[in-house]
Design a protein around this motif. Structure first.
Motif, short mmCIF file in Angstrom:
data_model
loop_
_atom_site.label_atom_id
_atom_site.label_comp_id
_atom_site.label_asym_id
_atom_site.label_seq_id
_atom_site.Cartn_x
_atom_site.Cartn_y
_atom_site.Cartn_z
N GLN A 1 5.56 5.93 1.86
CA GLN A 1 4.74 5.69 0.48
C GLN A 1 4.46 4.02 0.49
O GLN A 1 5.34 3.28 1.00
N ILE A 2 3.36 4.10 0.32
CA ILE A 2 2.69 2.73 0.19
C ILE A 2 2.55 2.18 -1.12
O ILE A 2 1.68 2.92 -2.00
N GLN B 1 -5.91 -10.86 -8.18
CA GLN B 1 -7.43 -11.03 -8.55
C GLN B 1 -8.23 -9.93 -8.13
O GLN B 1 -9.39 -10.11 -7.72
N GLY B 2 -7.76 -8.66 -8.32
CA GLY B 2 -8.26 -7.44 -7.81
C GLY B 2 -8.41 -7.07 -6.40
O GLY B 2 -9.14 -6.08 -6.20
N LEU B 3 -7.95 -7.93 -5.61
CA LEU B 3 -8.29 -7.67 -4.08
C LEU B 3 -6.94 -7.23 -3.75
O LEU B 3 -5.89 -7.73 -3.96
N ILE B 4 -7.04 -6.37 -2.69
CA ILE B 4 -5.96 -5.82 -2.01
C ILE B 4 -5.46 -6.94 -0.66
O ILE B 4 -6.31 -6.95 0.09
N PRO C 1 -5.25 -2.48 9.38
CA PRO C 1 -6.72 -2.56 8.85
C PRO C 1 -7.22 -1.33 8.40
O PRO C 1 -7.91 -1.19 7.32
N ALA C 2 -6.73 -0.10 9.00
CA ALA C 2 -7.27 1.30 8.37
C ALA C 2 -6.62 1.50 7.02
O ALA C 2 -7.17 1.97 6.09
N LEU C 3 -5.27 1.32 7.11
CA LEU C 3 -4.42 1.40 5.68
C LEU C 3 -5.08 0.56 4.59
O LEU C 3 -5.09 0.97 3.35
N VAL C 4 -5.34 -0.76 4.85
CA VAL C 4 -5.99 -1.46 3.98
C VAL C 4 -7.45 -0.96 3.46
O VAL C 4 -7.69 -1.18 2.13
N ARG D 1 -8.23 2.06 3.54
CA ARG D 1 -7.82 3.13 2.57
C ARG D 1 -7.69 2.83 1.14
O ARG D 1 -7.89 3.27 0.10
N LEU D 2 -6.61 1.78 1.11
CA LEU D 2 -6.00 1.17 -0.28
C LEU D 2 -7.23 0.53 -1.08
O LEU D 2 -7.19 0.60 -2.39
N ASN D 3 -8.02 -0.04 -0.26
CA ASN D 3 -9.25 -0.62 -1.14
C ASN D 3 -10.13 0.45 -1.80
O ASN D 3 -10.93 0.08 -2.71
N LYS D 4 -10.20 1.86 -1.44
CA LYS D 4 -10.86 2.83 -1.97
C LYS D 4 -10.21 3.43 -3.28
O LYS D 4 -10.84 4.26 -4.09
N LEU D 5 -8.79 3.05 -3.49
CA LEU D 5 -7.99 3.59 -4.52
C LEU D 5 -8.47 2.93 -5.82
O LEU D 5 -9.05 1.75 -5.96
N ASN D 6 -8.47 3.68 -6.96
CA ASN D 6 -8.70 3.00 -8.32
C ASN D 6 -7.58 1.93 -8.55
O ASN D 6 -6.58 2.10 -7.92
N HIS D 7 -7.99 1.01 -9.28
CA HIS D 7 -6.89 -0.12 -9.44
C HIS D 7 -5.79 0.37 -10.13
O HIS D 7 -4.84 -0.40 -10.15
N ASP D 8 -5.91 1.41 -10.92
CA ASP D 8 -4.88 1.65 -11.65
C ASP D 8 -3.76 2.67 -10.81
O ASP D 8 -2.43 3.10 -11.19
N VAL D 9 -4.14 2.79 -9.76
CA VAL D 9 -3.23 3.60 -8.82
C VAL D 9 -1.99 2.78 -8.00
O VAL D 9 -2.49 1.81 -7.44
N GLN D 10 -0.90 3.28 -8.36
CA GLN D 10 0.36 2.15 -7.96
C GLN D 10 1.05 2.73 -6.69
O GLN D 10 1.79 1.85 -6.16
N LEU D 11 0.54 3.90 -6.20
CA LEU D 11 1.34 4.38 -5.14
C LEU D 11 0.39 5.43 -4.38
O LEU D 11 -0.11 6.05 -5.01
#
Length: 325
Positions: free
Chosen positions: A96-97, A103-106, A74-77, A79-89
């Motif tokens: 490495q994640i 549809q735009g959702l993690i 849950p914590a990692l998700v 964190r991923l939700n706070k990334l810009n959509h163009d961030v791939q890694l």
């Protein structure tokens, strides 16, 4: 990792050729094993319901050792939700994640141990493979949706029960734990023929739709609710024991009985439940739950009956003169 760039098209064809969720998972696991260094550890976490309401669980891992890491999903998700959509890694201290979006959702991520550093040039191909997986999964799921109720359909029911009994869905065991049992419940709207005869089929469809919505909203994301046919539904779900399973079904039955249906008033359902074991066919499980459902009808409707609680005549029931609908 040099193999990634040259095999991207081949892997895409492999993924879109899969016609079952189980084989699609196996295909992706095989591709990732080929793409990543053999010595590296990786794990794929995903929400199979394609919903952010379900916490991503481990669909497969390269080694059970990975699960011992006790990743804070849950914590990692979050964190991923706070990334810009163009961030791939996302690079962390030990792994490495690669986020997996739909549809735009993690909805999940691929975690790779840092023993295999993923070059920047390979990010696009790996993310493309993950994206193809998600869209193929969505295609398979949408093809198995009942158009009226938006529940899973009968064909999907047979496949899902077989996969659970055969132990093919290893991620289900990891998600729910080894200390639960699986149950199948058959549910039927009481006196539905009366609804159609007195209010018409349009109102009848509205009753089916509202019952379906109540069933879906009162079971967990990880449970499976199907429109089995007509006004009959099937639910496949895990519980600690049969008592808890009956308690859950009875609570949903009570919610439906307490709901006011437009133009019809009150509507009730009858249910029968049986445990899924590893020594029977799908038809046998359905037959057991149907026998228990019939017993509920015979005993006055608007109730739950467990197959295990029926008397010695349960193996050869007959409908007699009871009007089931």
């Amino acid at each position: 990792m040099s193999k990634v760039s040259s095999c991207g098209y081949e892997w895409t064809i492999q993924l879109v050729s899969q016609n079952s969720e189980h084989m699609l998972d196996k295909c992706l696991a095989s591709i990732l094993s080929a793409a990543l260094a053999e010595a590296s550890l990786f794990a794929f976490y995903f929400s199979k319901s394609l919903s952010i309401q379900q916490t991503p669980c481990a669909i497969f891992t390269s080694s059970e050792q990975w699960l011992d890491e006790q990743l804070d999903v849950p914590a990692l998700v979050g964190r991923l939700n706070k990334l810009n959509h163009d961030v791939q890694l996302l690079s962390l201290a030990q792994m490495q994640i690669l986020p997996v979006r739909y549809q735009g959702l993690i909805l999940g991520f691929l975690a790779v141990d840092n023993s295999a550093i993923i070059p920047t040039s390979e990010h696009n191909v790996l993310n493309h493979v993950l994206n193809i997986y998600v869209h193929q999964l969505a295609t398979l799921q949408y093809a198995r949706i009942d158009p009226l109720t938006q529940l899973l359909n009968r064909q999907t029911f047979d496949e899902k029960v077989m996969d659970i009994v055969a132990g093919k869905e290893a991620w289900l065991v990891r998600e729910h734990g080894n200390d639960v049992k699986w149950y199948i419940a058959m549910a039927d709207i009481d006196h539905f023929k009366y609804v159609n005869d007195n209010h018409g089929h349009v109102i009848g469809d509205e009753v089916i739709l509202l019952v379906a919505q109540l069933l879906k909203s009162n079971f967990r994301i990880g449970d499976y609710v199907f429109r089995y046919g007509g006004e009959e539904f099937a639910i496949v779900f895990p519980c600690k024991d049969e008592g808890k399973a009956i308690e859950k079904l009875d609570s949903v039955r009570a919610i439906i009985a307490a709901t006011r249906f437009p133009q019809v008033g009150s509507v009730t359902i009858s249910l029968g439940v049986a445990e899924l074991t590893d020594n029977a066919q799908v038809a046998d499980f359905v037959n057991r739950a149907d026998q228990a459902l019939y017993q509920s009808k015979q005993d006055g409707r608007n109730r739950v009956t467990a197959f295990s609680n029926m008397d010695s005549a349960k193996d050869s029931y007959q409908t007699g003169d009871i009007e089931l609908f």
